[in-house]
Design a protein around this motif. Structure first.
Motif, short mmCIF file in Angstrom:
data_model
loop_
_atom_site.label_atom_id
_atom_site.label_comp_id
_atom_site.label_asym_id
_atom_site.label_seq_id
_atom_site.Cartn_x
_atom_site.Cartn_y
_atom_site.Cartn_z
N ALA A 377 10.23 -8.64 -11.05
CA ALA A 377 10.02 -8.25 -9.47
C ALA A 377 9.11 -7.38 -9.49
CB ALA A 377 11.70 -8.05 -8.84
N VAL A 378 9.41 -6.50 -10.57
CA VAL A 378 8.03 -5.16 -9.85
C VAL A 378 7.34 -6.02 -10.22
CG1 VAL A 378 7.84 -3.40 -10.85
CG2 VAL A 378 9.34 -2.88 -10.35
N ARG A 379 6.73 -6.85 -11.37
CA ARG A 379 5.26 -7.60 -11.56
C ARG A 379 4.66 -8.65 -10.47
NH1 ARG A 379 6.36 -9.34 -17.24
NH2 ARG A 379 6.62 -11.92 -15.93
N GLU A 380 6.00 -9.63 -9.87
CA GLU A 380 5.52 -10.08 -9.47
C GLU A 380 5.11 -9.68 -7.63
OE1 GLU A 380 8.51 -13.01 -8.11
OE2 GLU A 380 8.75 -13.51 -10.08
N ALA A 381 5.37 -8.83 -7.46
CA ALA A 381 5.36 -7.52 -6.35
C ALA A 381 4.28 -6.46 -6.17
CB ALA A 381 7.27 -5.96 -6.27
N SER A 382 3.79 -6.83 -7.40
CA SER A 382 2.61 -5.56 -7.92
C SER A 382 1.65 -6.74 -7.30
CB SER A 382 2.77 -5.11 -9.13
OG SER A 382 1.20 -4.41 -9.33
N ALA A 383 1.82 -8.39 -7.86
CA ALA A 383 1.05 -8.62 -7.66
C ALA A 383 0.67 -9.76 -6.06
CB ALA A 383 0.52 -9.86 -8.63
N MET A 384 1.54 -9.69 -5.43
CA MET A 384 1.64 -9.49 -4.67
C MET A 384 0.78 -8.68 -3.04
SD MET A 384 2.77 -12.22 -2.04
CE MET A 384 3.61 -13.59 -2.30
N LEU A 385 1.18 -7.73 -4.01
CA LEU A 385 0.61 -6.88 -3.10
C LEU A 385 -0.83 -6.54 -3.46
CD1 LEU A 385 3.90 -3.96 -3.38
CD2 LEU A 385 2.72 -4.63 -1.88
N GLY A 386 -1.59 -6.51 -4.54
CA GLY A 386 -2.92 -6.60 -4.66
C GLY A 386 -2.89 -7.76 -4.31
N ARG A 387 -3.19 -9.27 -3.80
CA ARG A 387 -3.26 -9.94 -3.56
C ARG A 387 -3.52 -9.65 -2.06
NH1 ARG A 387 -0.86 -15.74 -2.82
NH2 ARG A 387 -2.48 -15.20 -1.09
N LEU A 388 -2.26 -9.01 -1.13
CA LEU A 388 -2.99 -8.11 -0.10
C LEU A 388 -3.64 -7.26 0.09
CD1 LEU A 388 0.98 -9.10 1.59
CD2 LEU A 388 -0.87 -11.04 0.96
N GLY A 389 -4.34 -6.70 -0.66
CA GLY A 389 -4.88 -6.00 -0.95
C GLY A 389 -4.07 -4.43 -0.90
N LEU A 390 -3.36 -4.27 -1.17
CA LEU A 390 -2.67 -3.16 -1.67
C LEU A 390 -2.54 -2.74 -2.68
CD1 LEU A 390 0.14 -3.25 1.22
CD2 LEU A 390 -1.99 -2.07 1.27
N ALA A 391 -3.60 -2.41 -3.60
CA ALA A 391 -3.38 -2.33 -5.01
C ALA A 391 -3.11 -1.20 -5.32
CB ALA A 391 -4.76 -2.99 -5.59
N GLY A 392 -2.92 -0.87 -6.74
CA GLY A 392 -2.93 -0.08 -7.23
C GLY A 392 -1.64 1.03 -7.10
N ASP A 393 -2.43 2.36 -7.27
CA ASP A 393 -2.18 3.68 -6.35
C ASP A 393 -1.33 3.05 -5.17
OD1 ASP A 393 -0.79 6.50 -5.79
OD2 ASP A 393 -2.75 6.12 -4.03
N LEU A 394 -1.24 2.72 -4.01
CA LEU A 394 -1.11 2.51 -2.73
C LEU A 394 0.22 1.57 -2.87
CD1 LEU A 394 -4.18 0.69 -0.87
CD2 LEU A 394 -3.25 3.35 -0.25
N ALA A 395 0.41 1.08 -3.76
CA ALA A 395 1.61 0.75 -4.03
C ALA A 395 2.77 1.00 -4.25
CB ALA A 395 1.92 -0.79 -5.43
N HIS A 396 2.55 2.63 -4.77
CA HIS A 396 3.20 3.73 -5.35
C HIS A 396 3.50 4.39 -4.66
CE1 HIS A 396 4.01 1.50 -9.42
NE2 HIS A 396 2.35 1.51 -9.24
N ARG A 397 3.30 4.51 -3.57
CA ARG A 397 3.37 5.54 -2.37
C ARG A 397 4.50 5.40 -0.92
NH1 ARG A 397 -2.63 6.23 0.74
NH2 ARG A 397 -3.91 7.01 -0.95
N LEU A 398 5.04 6.38 -0.93
CA LEU A 398 5.77 6.44 0.30
C LEU A 398 5.51 5.66 1.80
CD1 LEU A 398 7.50 9.32 -0.24
CD2 LEU A 398 7.98 7.68 -0.92
N PRO A 399 6.40 5.40 2.46
CA PRO A 399 6.19 4.43 3.59
C PRO A 399 5.64 5.33 4.15
CG PRO A 399 8.23 3.87 3.16
CD PRO A 399 7.86 4.82 2.08
N GLY A 400 5.44 6.59 4.30
CA GLY A 400 4.57 7.40 5.54
C GLY A 400 3.46 8.11 5.33
N GLU A 401 3.93 7.79 3.67
CA GLU A 401 1.74 8.14 3.17
C GLU A 401 1.01 6.66 3.69
OE1 GLU A 401 3.65 10.59 0.10
OE2 GLU A 401 3.12 8.95 -0.60
N LEU A 402 0.80 5.58 4.13
CA LEU A 402 0.27 4.52 4.65
C LEU A 402 -0.18 4.71 5.86
CD1 LEU A 402 2.06 1.90 2.05
CD2 LEU A 402 -0.02 2.68 1.69
N SER A 403 -1.12 3.85 6.56
CA SER A 403 -1.18 3.27 7.65
C SER A 403 -0.91 2.13 7.60
CB SER A 403 -2.81 3.48 7.62
OG SER A 403 -3.41 1.58 7.69
#
Lengths: 518, 278
Positions: A377-403
């Protein structure tokens, strides 16, 4: 007398820094009486910081260099994005305004003060485009609509004799009709010789209202100039990208008209408590189709979306998925049916657990709804987030740290991991700037093209967003007034309400400025 | 300038934490470890005397006050801690369930009986039950916990109700998340600040209730080694030999004050410093 073109406020080489990071860098700005100066830019570009600097306010912990000058300590007004936050909820409108009027009539004999103050208040309300002020005075702030609250705040600024008013995103989340009213009201303020500083990412409004535009990016002004010049001949690349957003072209006719509907709504009547808020005789959705539900705020479009998702259980009628009725509440939907209809919330920030990192939250969808093990699931989520432009470090942040835009992408990823048949998007672009909005809409269009078993329900007040759809349903005051192919609804509307909605949009984007009194 | 201010506030917070810890440690250590360090009771002396080998003098029946202090904390402290923990053990599930359910009837079934209990003065209820059952220390803890459940459950429900109305909870439901994950993992966690503040106040209230009950002879024998009982029995000799009253009283005060300081320090946010022009 002061020369009428002398600036009432001026910013020189302003630099605001927090923890060594520049929020605003080298901004120069002159605010002239009677003129509308617009600060345009994506969220996080430093618009609000600059606007607040004019009022002498800075974010906590900021280091500030540069100069902010105000002519003769001119009082300034501020109309925040959420006006309810600055109106004391415990006091009536009359009290809120009276407090400001009282000191101005102190020179009068005691017996006349009351009447004079009343007169000042009523005049300020009329100037703020609230002609029926008498009735409003007796109400509490929460009994007013968002637009009325905004005008009461404006009236407060006028009562103080503000020489300039800073309006922060006054049209965000408003429908076209309300927007054009706000434009009129700010134009009327400017016509009275008061300077208006407009912070906005709504280019239609900026074009209709502004005299001078400053385009900001990452805290710097990349381009500035008169509105006409900027639109006709943008010099900076970023400005061109920002303005070039115009109208995603409807593809039209790509969806198959044949085939049984995936989703069918029959005789839906939804209520909030005792009052009926929505009546929909019939709506269908075919596989691969995008349906836009359009209406003003309060038209029941969100309620319709929530009924589909099982979040609003107080309704009669049937919602059929592949011909079988969906349970009313999502508590009674099994895993497969939960996964089939997914919902993306308007307020992405509020729709995430603020204590957990994004990746884990997104991955839970696959774990719970598709029975995938944690690791996959984590791998799939990471791939999906990457496809939507939230790759790498962004995916590991807390919601408060994202725009806002990043959060909305993450929310989409969370819903998509369920592999839904129907994705219900409730105003997901309303709080975003044009560049981010366009990117998100492109993303949705791409998703629709890729997966032909995915259908989209796009709830929006914005006709431009609705252009993405194959079909459009128009709601007004809870009634489904029109429904048909997008092309037809947008070019040859049948219902008068659709006509007025289209007119208001056209009026705004044509850049016409209807100034009261000039 | 601002980094200095932040560092200062962090230091202040740390020192406050240390102060709270120091204050609360004295009665806690005395209460929990005290009984291990007492020797034989030794012969009794005259009542309310000072000196004569007794550090803090003697009490109303001529026993060594220091020895009594070492012995007398365990019941008060343990009863109060147990009662608070027990109260929350019941209040948390009741409050969370009634905040998260959409069934009006379930909420009524859970909350209304507690409201009835809320109407009875707590000390009255304890005295009433005590007059019938004569409970021991464990019974007293149960009783005190019982009278605290209604308040605690209401606070939990109110704090959780606000969180439960957020879109995040609907989003979790949309993900098919388990009740446990929603209720404890999100709603409970988000209400933690409110609940921790309430727990701090509640422990103080419970301490006083346990002391008062012990004072009135509920849960402990009238001549038992117990800080609260000591304050009561020895107050006749207050002017002759104050330590027998002052020391246990101070220890109870230290426990409550220290607890509140600790919770304050733990919950304190780093203060927002206003940006200023250089």
């Amino acid at each position: 007398m002061r020369n009428s073109t002398d600036p009432v406020a001026e910013i020189r080489d302003l630099r605001v820094e927090i923890d060594g990071r520049a929020i605003v860098d080298g901004v120069r700005l002159r605010v002239r009486p009677g003129k509308v100066t617009a600060l345009v830019g994506a969220s996080g570009s430093g618009k609000t910081t600059t606007g607040l600097a004019l009022l002498g306010e800075y974010p906590p912990g900021a280091t500030v260099t540069g100069e902010v000058l105000r002519a003769g300590d001119a009082p300034a007004g501020y109309v925040p994005q959420h006006p309810a936050a600055v109106l004391n909820p415990a006091r009536r409108v009359s009290a809120l305004l009276d407090d400001l009027a009282r000191p101005q009539v102190r020179h009068l004999p005691r017996s006349e003060r009351r009447g004079a103050a009343r007169e000042l208040v009523l005049r300020a309300l009329a100037d703020a485009q609230l002609p029926d002020g008498e009735v409003l005075l007796r109400r509490h702030p929460h009994q007013l609509s968002g637009g009325q609250q905004q005008r009461v705040v404006l009236a407060q600024a006028l009562l103080l004799g503000a020489r300039f008013v800073v309006a922060d995103e006054p049209t965000t989340g408003q429908d076209a009709l309300t927007k054009s009213r706000i434009v009129q009201q700010l134009a009327a303020v400017a016509a009275r010789g008061i300077a208006v500083v407009l912070l906005s990412h709504d280019l239609d409004v900026v074009r209709a209202l502004a005299d001078e535009v400053l385009v900001m990016r990452d805290g710097r002004v990349v381009e500035s100039g008169p509105v006409r010049r900027l639109w006709s001949a943008p010099r900076h690349e970023w400005t061109r990208r920002l303005l070039d957003e115009r109208r995603p072209v409807p593809e039209g006719g790509t969806s198959p008209d044949a085939g049984p509907p995936v989703l069918e709504v029959r005789d839906l009547v939804a209520a909030h408590g005792r009052s009926t808020v929505l009546r929909v005789p019939r709506i269908t959705l075919r596989a691969g189709e995008c349906l836009a539900v359009v209406g003003r705020s309060g038209s029941g479009k969100t309620t319709l979306a929530r009924c589909l998702a099982g979040l609003h259980r107080d309704h009669r009628g049937e919602i059929l998925l592949d011909g079988t009725a969906l349970p009313r509440s999502l508590r009674h939907r099994d895993r497969a049916r939960l996964a089939a209809v997914q919902y993306v919330f308007q307020d992405a920030r509020a729709a995430f657990d603020e204590h957990r990192a994004m990746l884990g939250q997104v991955a839970r969808t696959a774990v719970r709804l598709r029975g995938v093990d944690e690791h996959t699931a984590v791998r799939e989520a990471s791939a999906m987030l990457g496809r939507l432009g939230l790759a790498g470090d962004l995916a590991h942040r807390l919601p408060g740290e994202l725009s806002g835009g990043e959060l909305q992408r993450a929310a989409l990823a969370r819903a998509l991991l369920a592999r839904p048949r129907i994705l219900v998007c409730d105003e997901i672009t309303s709080g975003l700037d044009t560049v981010t909005r366009r990117a998100l809409l492109d993303l949705l269009a791409g998703l629709l093209g890729e997966r032909d078993d995915l259908s989209l329900v796009l709830v929006t007040h914005d006709l431009d967003t609705a252009r993405l759809a194959d079909r459009i349903a128009v709601l007004d005051a809870g009634d489904l007034v029109e429904q048909g192919p997008a092309q037809q609804v947008l070019t040859a509307p049948r219902h008068p309400f659709t006509v007025s909605l289209l007119e208001a949009t056209a009026h705004l984007s044509s850049g016409n400025r209807s100034r009261a009194g000039t | 300038m601002t980094t200095k201010a932040t560092a200062r506030s962090a230091r202040r917070r740390r020192s406050r934490f240390a102060l709270g810890l120091g204050i609360v440690a004295v009665p806690l250590v005395l209460a929990l470890l005290g009984p291990l360090f007492t020797g034989d009771p030794g012969p009794r002396s005259a009542s309310f005397t000072l000196g004569g080998g007794h550090w803090l003098g003697t009490d109303f029946v001529g026993r060594d006050v220091w020895r009594q202090v070492l012995h007398g904390g365990r019941t008060v402290v343990l009863t109060a801690l147990a009662a608070t923990a027990l109260a929350y053990l019941v209040a948390l599930p009741v409050g969370l369930v009634s905040a998260l359910t959409h069934l009006r009837r379930l909420e009524d079934v859970l909350m209304r009986p507690l409201d009835v209990l809320l109407a009875v003065p707590s000390l009255l209820l304890i005295l009433l039950v005590a007059s019938v059952f004569a409970p021991g220390a464990a019974g007293l803890a149960l009783l005190v916990a019982l009278v605290n459940v209604p308040d605690a459950a209401r606070i939990v429900r109110a704090a959780a109700g606000e969180v439960a109305a957020r879109p995040a909870v609907e989003a979790l439901r949309m993900q098919g998340e388990t009740w446990w994950r929603i209720a404890v993992g999100y709603v409970g966690r988000s209400s933690l600040r409110t609940l921790a503040a309430d727990a701090g106040i509640r422990l103080t209230g419970v301490l006083y209730l346990v002391s008062t009950a012990a004072f009135l002879g509920v849960g402990v024998a009238p001549d038992a080694a117990d800080w609260a009982v000591m304050v009561d029995r020895n107050r006749t000799g207050l002017l002759v030999q104050p330590w027998a009253v002052v020391v246990p009283a101070l220890l109870i005060v230290a426990l409550t004050t220290g607890t509140n300081l600790l919770f304050d320090a733990a919950l304190e946010k780093t203060p927002r410093t206003k940006g200023r022009r250089p």
